[in-house]
Design an enzyme around this catalytic site. Structure first.
Site: not given
Ligand code: UDX
Length: 442
Positions: A161, A163, A217, A259, A269, A272, A337
């Site tokens: 999980f 990030r 996710n 939020l 992630c 996908k 990506r």
């Molecule tokens: C995510 C999951 O959080 C993680 O638990 C999993 O293992 C892999 O996928 P990650 O891809 O690293 O992690 O990114 P994350 O920080 O979750 O952000 C995902 C997307 O949401 C990004 O594009 C980010 O910019 C966006 N986001 C996130 C927002 O727009 N607002 C937020 O408040 C949080």
């Protein structure tokens, strides 16, 4: 980053572990297991990546990873090899951390998982436990079991999980550990490897464990789609989305995490895995319309940001020079990506704009990679803003907040900012004479 000294909980033995794949999941996982006192051999088949690791350079941008890897190498707990077969020799546990890219129909491509399983099958130690860490469709543990074809080897699902950008902290202090297997003893042994984290443990069957990863996710993506759509509504009714979300976040059942409105969710992630879960649901004859709606809503968010830029340029970006700050899918990573920032920048180019982009992780280069080929790459944020009709903030790099905005103002052809991350202070930049448009705020 200062590392707490690692170690196993009293009484838990050091185990011999192989990790296959030194990517965003495999590398932090290997370094963390080494930190917990296990002996870890990490296999990476790509020579450039392997060379980088051997010479102490990190092949990915990840806060604190260099220290954790250096610690493992210094204590002798972590070593590298180019051969998966060599890595599994003597290993009691083998973590599969290879990529599961997306096929054009949204399903996950398991060919790397399958190939890795095939390669190691006959070389595994008797009684070894193979751990599926890659995000894989429901039923994949059974597939890996069949490929390995060894009754003495158990296959366990143990989704990550992590990030990107905070993978080290997430590995050292996970919210929970999920282990899924038909073989309860193997599941308990895998759980024991992470005993030092003290995290809540969920031991279940492999299908449930695999579903937990996709569900997490998909839920996060749906939460963000709701937040972004709500921000759109706030703009229409004249409410301030940040205060609305503050009002939501104090409700403990909702919480403050995830939020923040933005240009849409992306990365390796969420896009996908949501599409893969939709595919899995359809194959099972289940119409997951809520999830389909969350995905469609994300596409709308990208389009909304593009419209804001068009509006800032007087209705069209055709022929306009635009400054773009940020290309990675979020800050503190070099990963582009499925990056909404990059998608928006390229969409603006497709609409006729000339985009001058700056990202702290992207070097201007004469022969840029294909995803950057349409963009003008700048060595600093000021150059990106020069002569621009609008400046578009797409990734929330903290350093953008501390720039000299009077200099930015003097460089731009028309001082208009579209801040797709609500990173800047609207009143401060407006006082300087900029026109400002954020997300969900006036
Ligand atoms: C995510 C999951 O959080 C993680 O638990 C999993 O293992 C892999 O996928 P990650 O891809 O690293 O992690 O990114 P994350 O920080 O979750 O952000 C995902 C997307 O949401 C990004 O594009 C980010 O910019 C966006 N986001 C996130 C927002 O727009 N607002 C937020 O408040 C949080």
């Amino acid at each position: 980053m200062t590392l707490r000294s690692g170690g196993r909980p009293p009484g838990s033995p050091a185990r011999r572990v192989a990790v296959i794949g030194a990517g965003y999941v495999g590398l932090p996982t290997a370094a963390t297991l080494a930190h917990f006192g296990h002996t870890v051999v990490l296999a990476e088949r790509e020579p450039a990546r392997l060379d980088a690791l051997r010479s102490g350079r990190m092949p990915i941008v990840e806060v604190g990873l260099d220290d954790l890897v250096a610690e493992g190498v210094a204590t002798g707990s972590l070593s590298f090899t180019g051969s998966a077969v060599e890595a599994v020799r003597g290993a009691e546990f083998v973590f599969l951390c290879v990529a599961t890219p997306q096929r054009s129909d949204g399903s996950a491509d398991l060919s790397f998982v399958e190939a890795a399983a095939k390669e190691i099958a006959t070389h595994l130690e008797p009684g070894a436990v193979v751990v599926n860490k890659s995000t894989v469709p429901v039923g994949s543990a059974t597939m890996v079991e069949q490929v390995i074809g060894r009754p003495d080897v158990s296959v366990v699902s143990n989704p990550e999980f992590l990030r990107e950008g905070t993978a080290v902290v997430d590995s050292l202090k996970p919210d929970r550990i999920v282990v899924g297997a038909d073989d309860a003893a193997a599941a308990a042994e895998v759980a024991g490897l992470f005993g030092a984290t003290g995290a809540p443990l969920i031991v279940t069957d492999a299908t449930t464990s695999e579903t937990i990863k996709y569900a997490s996710n998909a839920f996060l993506a749906t939460k963000l789609s709701f937040v972004n759509a709500l921000a759109g509504l706030c703009e229409e009714v004249g409410a301030d989305a940040r205060d609305v979300l503050l009002g939501l976040g104090y409700d403990k059942r909702i919480g403050f995490e995830f939020l923040k409105p933005g240009p849409g969710w992306g990365g390796s992630c969420l896009p996908k895995d949501t599409r893969a879960l939709l595919h899995i649901a359809r194959q099972a004859g289940y119409e997951f319309s809520l999830l389909a709606g969350a995905i469609a809503s994300n596409d709308e968010q990208l389009a909304r940001v593009v419209s804001k830029v068009e509006e800032a340029c007087g209705g069209s970006v055709d022929g306009a020079t635009l400054g773009v700050w940020g290309l990675t899918f979020k800050a503190n990573t070099d990963d582009r990506r499925d990056s909404p920032s990059l998608q928006i920048a390229r969409h603006l180019v497709a609409l006729g704009a000339r985009v001058q982009a700056f990202d702290p992780t992207v070097e201007p280069q004469p022969d840029p990679p294909e995803d950057l080929a349409d963009l003008g790459l700048c060595p600093d944020p000021y150059e990106a803003a020069a002569k621009a009709r609008a400046l578009v903030v797409l990734t929330e790099w903290d350093e953008f907040r501390w720039l000299d905005f009077s200099r930015v103002f003097s460089l731009m052809a028309r001082p208009a900012i579209v801040d797709a991350r609500n990173l800047l202070d609207p009143s401060a930049v407006r006082r300087m004479g900029f026109r400002y448009a954020g997300i969900g705020r006036q």
